[in-house]
Design an enzyme around this catalytic site. Structure first.
Site, PDB file in Angstrom:
ATOM      1  N   CYS A  12       0.744  -1.127  -0.095  1.00  0.00           N
ATOM      2  CA  CYS A  12      -0.169  -0.065   0.101  1.00  0.00           C
ATOM      3  C   CYS A  12       0.721   1.317   0.272  1.00  0.00           C
ATOM      4  O   CYS A  12       2.092   1.179   0.248  1.00  0.00           O
ATOM      5  CB  CYS A  12      -0.870   0.010   1.272  1.00  0.00           C
ATOM      6  SG  CYS A  12      -1.998  -1.050   1.380  1.00  0.00           S
ATOM      7  N   GLY A  38      -0.130   0.478  -5.128  1.00  0.00           N
ATOM      8  CA  GLY A  38      -1.449  -0.218  -5.097  1.00  0.00           C
ATOM      9  C   GLY A  38      -2.618   0.219  -5.808  1.00  0.00           C
ATOM     10  O   GLY A  38      -2.721   1.508  -6.031  1.00  0.00           O
ATOM     11  N   ASN A 113       0.303   0.719   5.901  1.00  0.00           N
ATOM     12  CA  ASN A 113       1.190  -0.039   4.720  1.00  0.00           C
ATOM     13  C   ASN A 113       1.962  -0.858   5.404  1.00  0.00           C
ATOM     14  O   ASN A 113       2.661  -0.508   6.447  1.00  0.00           O
ATOM     15  CB  ASN A 113       1.884   1.232   3.908  1.00  0.00           C
ATOM     16  CG  ASN A 113       2.829   0.447   3.200  1.00  0.00           C
ATOM     17  OD1 ASN A 113       2.600  -0.641   2.493  1.00  0.00           O
ATOM     18  ND2 ASN A 113       3.931   1.083   2.995  1.00  0.00           N
ATOM     19  N   GLY A 114       1.739  -2.409   4.920  1.00  0.00           N
ATOM     20  CA  GLY A 114       2.707  -3.238   5.719  1.00  0.00           C
ATOM     21  C   GLY A 114       1.872  -4.607   5.965  1.00  0.00           C
ATOM     22  O   GLY A 114       0.734  -4.774   5.423  1.00  0.00           O
ATOM     23  N   TYR A 254      12.974  -2.144  -6.740  1.00  0.00           N
ATOM     24  CA  TYR A 254      11.792  -2.382  -7.537  1.00  0.00           C
ATOM     25  C   TYR A 254      10.542  -1.551  -7.017  1.00  0.00           C
ATOM     26  O   TYR A 254       9.795  -0.862  -8.078  1.00  0.00           O
ATOM     27  CB  TYR A 254      11.467  -3.851  -7.574  1.00  0.00           C
ATOM     28  CG  TYR A 254      10.238  -4.253  -8.092  1.00  0.00           C
ATOM     29  CD1 TYR A 254      10.052  -3.933  -9.507  1.00  0.00           C
ATOM     30  CD2 TYR A 254       8.983  -4.690  -7.493  1.00  0.00           C
ATOM     31  CE1 TYR A 254       8.769  -4.380 -10.152  1.00  0.00           C
ATOM     32  CE2 TYR A 254       7.987  -5.021  -7.960  1.00  0.00           C
ATOM     33  CZ  TYR A 254       7.828  -4.683  -9.423  1.00  0.00           C
ATOM     34  OH  TYR A 254       6.506  -5.320 -10.103  1.00  0.00           O
TER      35      TYR A 254
END
Ligand code: SF4
Length: 479
Positions: A12, A38, A113-114, A254
């Site tokens: 996210c 996302g 996020n995670g 990436y």
């Protein structure tokens, strides 16, 4: 390789702002620059004098906020937003964030996020004690923990909850009178703070989002920190002092945008260094260096510069096709590659090509791209990967949680070379990667998480331990 041609997904992105008359619109533009983190769902919650209002939905940000009216309804001087890719929980609208809760003592919104490594056991305990969950994502857990805490102030309750959840988390919360950011004790995911000229504070998963809205970077959220922003300004506190940097190395390789800085290191420069070191470690005589668009272009330019071999545009990407990640089967994924990438015959025909890519996940996409180059007449294709082989699953927010999906988990480099049909294949070494990123924290691997490559997880795996042990025995089944 681009997000579009490989199924390896970040969980996210979060963005928030405090102190701007058009907060939800600024949040929209901030989230837009985080869309690569996302694409499955998006949402914004605004704060209008303590009353929180939200909109969320499935799809890209532009699909959720189709016209101005959606944003115009989200009035107020503060807002938080979220773009989602699901690694925990399903892709239903119930799981789209920010979650908005209406309590008797004030509204509360939460974005994450995670990935929590003890979510399953926490949820079980909470449910056994009467908690009711509205989603199956692990994000809601934090809210239940905060509400159940017996501590006196909201900040103390948040700190207690943050010490109870484990794993990788970057939280952004909105209460009636503050915006709160918190980062896990290892700082797996990036989270930065900036300020706009009018004094408004901005929090974002990546610094590129600060730039987009015209905010100036002021500081990163550090591991174990809880940062409260309100009308009085910004307050930094620690919810734990037991911290150690383990920044996700895949963010540099990436996930993150090349124009973002993580812990002060520019992502494009780190990738370029990866290419440079790769050229030193895996030299080969060839006519040109070609990068796989988009995320490998920086590494390819570094490789070309270091080797003195010209950089050419031997592959082009079609920007306007649907993204591969919505095609769940391997067969469809393979078909999708051809739509998204083309080899430039006039450039590569009759040439010895060094194809630089950032990583190999399943190997099937690499095989297709090598094949594209060969079909376009390339005489030789030498594949150079600007990261070490991916051998272990991630439990901190990336959607690979089984070794079955990772070709390097059960195959030697030579076997992979054969599978992808390359004339030669080399990967960047672990030391080369650490050196290329150049962090300097007093922590293992200079402050990077390298678990994807070597299985050295920076934290206990809690609920995933058993699963992880089982994955060590998995064999590849897709080849
Ligand atoms: S295991 Fe890999 S993807 Fe997950 S946090 Fe560590 S480096 Fe990043």
């Amino acid at each position: 390789m681009s997000n579009e041609v490989r199924s390896l997904n970040e969980e996210c992105g979060v963005f928030g702002i405090w102190g701007h008359p058009d907060a939800s619109r600024v949040t929209y533009f901030g989230l837009h620059s985080l869309q690569h983190r996302g694409q499955e769902g998006a949402g914004i919650v605004s704060n209008d004098s303590g009353k929180l209002n939200g909109t969320r939905g499935l799809g890209l940000l532009s699909e959720v906020f189709k016209d101005e009216r959606h944003l115009n309804q989200l009035t107020g001087h503060a807002a938080i937003g979220h773009v989602r890719y699901a690694t925990a929980g399903t892709g239903s609208v119930d799981n789209i964030q920010p979650f908005l809760f209406k309590f008797y003592d004030g509204d509360f919104a939460l974005a994450h996020n995670g990935n929590l490594t003890n979510a399953k056991s926490l949820r079980k305990t909470l449910e056994q004690n009467g908690a009711i969950f509205h989603s199956n994502s692990d994000t809601e857990i934090l809210m239940h923990l905060i509400r159940r805490s017996q501590k006196e102030t909201l900040c103390e309750r948040m700190k207690e909850a943050l010490n109870t959840v484990k794993g990788g988390f970057a939280y952004l919360m909105m209460t009636k009178d503050s915006m709160v950011a918190a980062l896990d004790p290892n700082g797996f995911r990036p989270l930065s703070i900036g300020q706009m000229v009018n004094g408004a504070y901005v929090v974002a998963s990546e610094t590129c989002a600060l730039e987009v809205v015209g905010a100036t970077f002021i500081q990163d959220v550090n591991p174990g920190e809880i940062i409260t922003i309100n009308d009085e300004g910004l307050t930094v506190e620690q919810f734990t002092k037991d911290t150690q940097h383990a920044i996700c190395s895949m963010e540099y390789i990436y996930f993150a945008r090349p124009d973002s800085n993580i812990a002060g290191v520019n992502v494009h420069s780190a990738r370029k260094n990866m290419g440079r070191i790769l050229a030193q470690e895996a030299e080969i005589d060839a006519d040109m260096v070609v990068g796989v668009p988009n995320s490998s272009l920086s590494a390819a330019s570094g490789y070309a510069e270091e080797s003195g071999i010209p950089y050419e545009m031997g592959l082009v990407k079609n920007q306007y096709v649907a993204r591969t990640f919505i095609q769940p089967t391997q067969e469809l994924r393979e078909q999708g590659v051809r739509m998204k990438l083309s080899a430039v015959r006039g450039v590569v025909a009759g040439k010895r090509v060094i194809m630089v890519d950032d990583s190999i996940v399943r190997g099937t996409t690499s095989r297709r791209i090598v094949n594209l180059l060969k079909e376009a007449g390339a005489k030789e294709v030498h594949v150079r990967i600007a990261s070490p082989p991916l051998r272990y699953p991630c439990f901190y927010g990336i959607d690979i949680q089984t070794r079955k999906e990772l070709i390097a988990a059960n195959h030697s480099v030579e076997e992979i070379r054969e599978v992808i049909g390359a004339d030669s294949l080399s990967f960047l070494s672990e030391d080369g990667l650490i050196h290329a990123i150049g962090l300097n924290f007093d922590a293992p691997y200079s402050g990077l998480c390298m678990a994807y490559f070597n299985g050295d997880y920076p934290t206990p795996l809690y609920d995933y331990e058993e699963h992880y042990q089982a994955t060590l025995k998995e064999k590849m089944s897709f080849l």
